[in-house]
Write a protein that holds these residues in place. Structure first.
Motif, short mmCIF file in Angstrom:
data_model
loop_
_atom_site.label_atom_id
_atom_site.label_comp_id
_atom_site.label_asym_id
_atom_site.label_seq_id
_atom_site.Cartn_x
_atom_site.Cartn_y
_atom_site.Cartn_z
N ALA A 22 -50.02 -81.29 36.61
CA ALA A 22 -50.16 -79.85 35.90
C ALA A 22 -49.62 -79.04 36.85
O ALA A 22 -49.90 -78.50 37.02
N ASP A 23 -49.68 -78.11 35.33
CA ASP A 23 -49.53 -76.61 35.47
C ASP A 23 -50.64 -75.78 35.11
O ASP A 23 -51.24 -75.64 34.03
N ALA A 24 -51.05 -74.94 35.68
CA ALA A 24 -52.14 -73.47 35.14
C ALA A 24 -51.37 -72.43 34.97
O ALA A 24 -51.11 -72.07 35.72
N PHE A 25 -52.03 -72.40 33.55
CA PHE A 25 -51.93 -70.36 33.22
C PHE A 25 -53.07 -69.40 33.62
O PHE A 25 -54.31 -70.49 32.64
N SER A 26 -52.73 -68.72 34.17
CA SER A 26 -53.90 -67.69 33.66
C SER A 26 -53.67 -66.13 32.80
O SER A 26 -52.49 -65.72 33.65
N CYS A 27 -54.31 -65.62 31.54
CA CYS A 27 -53.78 -64.90 30.87
C CYS A 27 -54.77 -63.80 30.61
O CYS A 27 -55.32 -63.29 30.12
N LEU A 28 -56.10 -64.45 31.79
CA LEU A 28 -57.69 -64.31 31.34
C LEU A 28 -57.60 -62.65 31.84
O LEU A 28 -57.43 -62.27 33.30
N GLY A 29 -57.84 -61.60 31.25
CA GLY A 29 -58.61 -60.74 31.74
C GLY A 29 -59.53 -59.58 31.08
O GLY A 29 -59.24 -59.29 29.84
N THR A 30 -59.79 -57.91 31.58
CA THR A 30 -60.45 -57.20 30.19
C THR A 30 -59.78 -55.71 30.78
O THR A 30 -59.50 -55.54 31.70
N THR A 31 -60.82 -55.32 29.58
CA THR A 31 -60.43 -53.49 30.35
C THR A 31 -62.38 -53.30 30.77
O THR A 31 -63.30 -53.89 30.61
N LYS A 32 -62.54 -52.16 31.45
CA LYS A 32 -63.52 -51.72 32.03
C LYS A 32 -64.39 -51.16 30.31
O LYS A 32 -65.99 -51.70 30.39
N LYS A 33 -63.90 -50.89 29.93
CA LYS A 33 -64.38 -50.28 28.80
C LYS A 33 -65.00 -51.42 27.97
O LYS A 33 -65.79 -51.46 27.20
N GLN A 34 -63.84 -53.00 28.03
CA GLN A 34 -64.51 -54.14 27.21
C GLN A 34 -65.33 -54.49 27.56
O GLN A 34 -66.19 -55.66 27.01
N ALA A 35 -65.75 -54.49 28.94
CA ALA A 35 -66.37 -54.83 30.13
C ALA A 35 -67.52 -53.97 30.00
O ALA A 35 -69.25 -55.14 30.38
N GLY A 36 -68.00 -53.52 29.77
CA GLY A 36 -68.39 -52.50 30.07
C GLY A 36 -69.75 -51.77 31.41
O GLY A 36 -71.05 -51.29 31.11
N SER A 37 -69.25 -52.78 32.39
CA SER A 37 -69.49 -51.94 34.18
C SER A 37 -68.49 -52.53 34.73
O SER A 37 -67.54 -53.64 34.84
N ASP A 38 -68.36 -51.55 35.86
CA ASP A 38 -67.47 -52.23 36.82
C ASP A 38 -67.86 -53.39 37.59
O ASP A 38 -66.67 -54.17 37.34
N GLU A 39 -68.73 -54.08 37.45
CA GLU A 39 -69.19 -55.64 37.66
C GLU A 39 -68.82 -56.43 36.60
O GLU A 39 -68.08 -57.19 37.28
N THR A 40 -69.01 -55.83 35.74
CA THR A 40 -68.39 -57.19 35.29
C THR A 40 -66.85 -57.28 34.44
O THR A 40 -66.56 -58.36 34.28
N PHE A 41 -65.83 -56.77 34.99
CA PHE A 41 -65.31 -56.19 34.82
C PHE A 41 -64.18 -56.56 35.89
O PHE A 41 -63.71 -58.33 35.70
N ARG A 42 -64.98 -56.97 37.23
CA ARG A 42 -64.43 -57.50 38.51
C ARG A 42 -65.06 -58.95 38.46
O ARG A 42 -63.79 -59.72 38.40
N LYS A 43 -66.04 -59.39 37.54
CA LYS A 43 -66.74 -60.30 37.03
C LYS A 43 -64.77 -61.44 36.62
O LYS A 43 -64.80 -62.19 36.67
N VAL A 44 -64.47 -60.94 35.69
CA VAL A 44 -63.68 -61.43 34.36
C VAL A 44 -62.65 -61.53 35.02
O VAL A 44 -61.92 -62.36 35.14
N ASP A 45 -61.84 -60.03 35.91
CA ASP A 45 -60.91 -60.31 36.20
C ASP A 45 -60.17 -60.77 37.54
O ASP A 45 -59.30 -61.30 38.09
N HIS A 46 -61.56 -60.88 39.10
CA HIS A 46 -60.95 -61.74 39.80
C HIS A 46 -62.38 -62.65 40.02
O HIS A 46 -61.34 -63.85 40.30
N ILE A 47 -63.37 -62.78 39.33
CA ILE A 47 -64.00 -64.02 40.05
C ILE A 47 -63.81 -65.02 38.99
O ILE A 47 -63.50 -66.43 39.73
N TYR A 48 -63.89 -64.70 37.84
CA TYR A 48 -62.85 -66.48 36.62
C TYR A 48 -62.31 -66.52 37.18
O TYR A 48 -61.71 -67.36 37.04
N ASN A 49 -60.81 -65.80 37.36
CA ASN A 49 -59.29 -66.51 37.69
C ASN A 49 -59.50 -66.83 38.97
O ASN A 49 -58.75 -68.40 38.96
N LEU A 50 -60.47 -66.58 39.94
CA LEU A 50 -59.74 -67.43 40.87
C LEU A 50 -60.88 -68.47 41.12
O LEU A 50 -60.35 -69.45 42.24
N THR A 51 -62.05 -68.44 40.07
CA THR A 51 -63.16 -69.31 40.34
C THR A 51 -61.98 -70.77 39.64
O THR A 51 -61.75 -72.05 40.16
#
Length: 233
Positions: A68-97
């Motif tokens: 398998a090849d893996a592709f990530s296009c997952l990302g958001t913006t701070k405005k969409q996420a609602g907070s710095d913490e949630t933004f980092r969770k989506v863009d960093h934690i979820y991608n790294l996981t």
């Protein structure tokens, strides 16, 4: 050998174009998302994850392996996420996981959508998080990691009227601006094309190697994406 692609972020601006193109290259297209993508075909297997905190549970059933090849296009913006913490969770934690889960299953090739402004020393959170995500995934030791850093993405952003106005202005003047300039805007479809074409090139080259290639990280900047998709976009 049956080829698989595993994608997260498939319902986003770039992801929705990417899965269309990957479906022409791979025998099986595995999409992990909160909702089904608009584009669906017979090669696609959709796995719904209601909360990416539970990604590992869903991932356990997708059948990822070294084919398998893996592709990530997952990302958001701070405005969409609602907070710095949630933004980092989506863009960093979820991608790294996702990347760790793929690497643990033997996936060798990983393709990451990032940003041209990724910079660990930036005063902007968005840029710092993008850089942190790149660096963390680099450390996992994929045989081939390719990072794509587009400039302003052109396409329909649902719920972002001001951005849409800016894009229309850029589209009017875009033909007058040389594509060699780093800040030249790029359509989401061309970014997806660059990702798919790069993955295909790596696959074609691998057929002529007798041994595994050493670990490699390639960063594809905006200018390169515009160049390699000049015909196909």
């Amino acid at each position: 050998m049956q080829r698989k692609a595993i994608v997260i972020g498939a319902t986003g601006l770039v992801g929705q174009h990417l899965i269309k193109q990957l479906s022409e290259l791979y025998d099986t297209l595995i999409v992990i998302a909160r909702r089904p993508p608009r584009y669906i075909n017979t090669s696609m297997r959709f796995y719904q994850v209601n909360d990416f905190d539970n990604l590992a549970e869903v991932f356990a059933s997708v059948g990822a392996d070294r084919t398998a090849d893996a592709f990530s296009c997952l990302g958001t913006t701070k405005k969409q996420a609602g907070s710095d913490e949630t933004f980092r969770k989506v863009d960093h934690i979820y991608n790294l996981t996702f990347a760790k889960l793929c690497r643990d299953k033997g996936v060798e090739n990983f393709f990451l959508l990032s940003s041209m402004n990724a910079d660990s020393d930036s005063r902007f959170l968005y840029n710092r998080v993008k850089a942190e995500t790149e660096q963390s995934i680099m450390a996992l030791g994929f045989a081939q990691l390719v990072i794509f850093r587009p400039s302003l993405l052109l396409g329909k952003h649902k719920g972002r009227p001001l951005e849409s106005i800016s894009q229309k202005a850029f589209q009017l003047i875009s033909p007058l601006i040389s594509e060699s300039l780093p800040l030249h805007p790029i359509s989401a479809k061309r970014v997806a094309s660059a990702m798919a074409m790069t993955a295909h090139d790596i696959y074609e080259r691998s057929k002529y190697r007798s041994e595994s290639a050493p670990y490699s990280t390639d960063i594809i900047e905006n200018k390169q994406m515009l160049a390699i998709t000049r015909v196909k976009h």
